[in-house]
Design a protein around this motif. Structure first.
Motif, short mmCIF file in Angstrom:
data_model
loop_
_atom_site.label_atom_id
_atom_site.label_comp_id
_atom_site.label_asym_id
_atom_site.label_seq_id
_atom_site.Cartn_x
_atom_site.Cartn_y
_atom_site.Cartn_z
N ALA A 1 -6.08 17.69 -2.73
CA ALA A 1 -5.41 18.80 -3.41
C ALA A 1 -6.43 19.89 -3.63
N ARG A 2 -5.95 21.10 -3.68
CA ARG A 2 -6.81 22.24 -3.96
C ARG A 2 -6.32 22.90 -5.24
N PRO A 3 -6.72 22.33 -6.37
CA PRO A 3 -6.32 22.95 -7.64
C PRO A 3 -7.08 24.26 -7.85
N ASP A 4 -6.85 24.88 -8.97
CA ASP A 4 -7.48 26.18 -9.27
C ASP A 4 -8.98 26.16 -9.08
N GLU A 5 -9.61 25.04 -9.40
CA GLU A 5 -11.07 24.98 -9.35
C GLU A 5 -11.55 23.98 -8.29
N GLY A 6 -11.40 24.31 -7.02
CA GLY A 6 -12.03 23.50 -6.00
C GLY A 6 -11.15 22.52 -5.26
N PHE A 7 -11.65 21.31 -5.15
CA PHE A 7 -11.11 20.30 -4.25
C PHE A 7 -11.02 18.97 -4.97
N GLN A 8 -9.90 18.28 -4.84
CA GLN A 8 -9.75 16.94 -5.41
C GLN A 8 -9.21 15.99 -4.34
N ALA A 9 -9.73 14.79 -4.35
CA ALA A 9 -9.23 13.75 -3.45
C ALA A 9 -8.65 12.63 -4.30
N HIS A 10 -7.69 11.92 -3.74
CA HIS A 10 -7.05 10.82 -4.48
C HIS A 10 -6.66 9.74 -3.48
N SER A 11 -6.64 8.50 -3.95
CA SER A 11 -6.16 7.40 -3.11
C SER A 11 -5.13 6.60 -3.89
N TRP A 12 -4.23 5.97 -3.16
CA TRP A 12 -3.22 5.11 -3.75
C TRP A 12 -2.85 4.04 -2.74
N VAL A 13 -2.17 3.01 -3.22
CA VAL A 13 -1.78 1.90 -2.35
C VAL A 13 -0.26 1.80 -2.30
N GLU A 14 0.26 1.67 -1.10
CA GLU A 14 1.68 1.44 -0.89
C GLU A 14 1.88 0.05 -0.30
N SER A 15 2.92 -0.62 -0.79
CA SER A 15 3.27 -1.94 -0.28
C SER A 15 4.77 -2.14 -0.46
N ASP A 16 5.41 -2.65 0.55
CA ASP A 16 6.85 -2.90 0.50
C ASP A 16 7.65 -1.67 0.08
N GLY A 17 7.18 -0.50 0.52
CA GLY A 17 7.94 0.72 0.29
C GLY A 17 7.74 1.42 -1.05
N TRP A 18 6.79 0.95 -1.86
CA TRP A 18 6.55 1.65 -3.13
C TRP A 18 5.07 1.72 -3.45
N VAL A 19 4.71 2.63 -4.35
CA VAL A 19 3.32 2.83 -4.73
C VAL A 19 2.95 1.78 -5.77
N VAL A 20 1.95 0.95 -5.44
CA VAL A 20 1.52 -0.12 -6.33
C VAL A 20 0.53 0.40 -7.35
N VAL A 21 -0.50 1.08 -6.92
CA VAL A 21 -1.46 1.72 -7.83
C VAL A 21 -1.73 3.14 -7.33
N GLY A 22 -2.09 4.01 -8.26
CA GLY A 22 -2.44 5.37 -7.92
C GLY A 22 -1.38 6.40 -8.21
N ASP A 23 -0.22 5.96 -8.70
CA ASP A 23 0.84 6.92 -8.99
C ASP A 23 0.74 7.48 -10.40
N ASP A 24 -0.39 7.23 -11.08
CA ASP A 24 -0.59 7.81 -12.40
C ASP A 24 -0.97 9.29 -12.28
N TYR A 25 -1.21 9.75 -11.08
CA TYR A 25 -1.41 11.17 -10.80
C TYR A 25 -0.12 11.70 -10.19
N ARG A 26 0.04 12.99 -10.17
CA ARG A 26 1.21 13.58 -9.51
C ARG A 26 0.95 13.58 -8.00
N LEU A 27 1.47 12.60 -7.32
CA LEU A 27 1.17 12.44 -5.89
C LEU A 27 1.68 13.60 -5.06
N GLU A 28 2.72 14.28 -5.52
CA GLU A 28 3.28 15.38 -4.73
C GLU A 28 2.29 16.55 -4.58
#
Length: 148
Positions: A102-129
């Motif tokens: 993501a490129r928020p107002d101040e720079g660059f952010q990276a994020h990772s999350w895990v998907e399994s069986d069609g849903w996000v298991v961990v990492g959806d505590d951020y706004r993935l969109e």
């Protein structure tokens, strides 16, 4: 499995998950994410055998959250993703570590999350969109990015 069954199994898995989180966090400071993942996969096989329970997305989600919340400090989303994926794979489940930027107002952010069986298991505590997907860990050399 019922919600109480998932919670019970997550509690049982929390301590070994905490140890895996420590290994992942320390490992990511010294070696590549790919090598950390290899070591976690080996360790997770033992964890799943010892806990001898049904391990699925909700159980792993609960175990990672419980373990992470019980320890001081913060672990990166990549460390949590690698641990969750290793546990799911050790239990014979599909797990995909996704990476995004993501490129928020101040720079660059990276994020990772895990998907399994069609849903996000961990990492959806951020706004993935807000994250533009780069691909999976297999597609991207995660060692080139800093994850929050």
């Amino acid at each position: 499995m019922t919600a109480s069954g998932h919670a019970r199994r997550a509690r049982r898995l929390a301590v070994p998950t905490g140890l895996l989180l420590i290994v992942a966090s320390a490992g990511l400071r010294w070696i590549s994410a790919t090598r950390v993942r290899t070591h976690l996969r080996r360790m997770a096989r033992v964890v799943v055998l010892v806990t001898s329970g049904s391990v699925d997305g909700p159980v792993v989600r609960g175990a990672v959250r419980r373990a992470d919340g019980a320890m001081p400090g913060q672990r990166s989303c990549l460390a949590k993703s690698l641990v969750a994926a290793a546990l799911l794979e050790a239990a014979g489940r599909d797990a995909t570590v996704r990476l995004g930027v993501a490129r928020p107002d101040e720079g660059f952010q990276a994020h990772s999350w895990v998907e399994s069986d069609g849903w996000v298991v961990v990492g959806d505590d951020y706004r993935l969109e807000q994250y533009e997907p780069l691909g999976t860990l297999a597609d991207v050399d995660a060692a080139d990015y800093e994850f929050e």
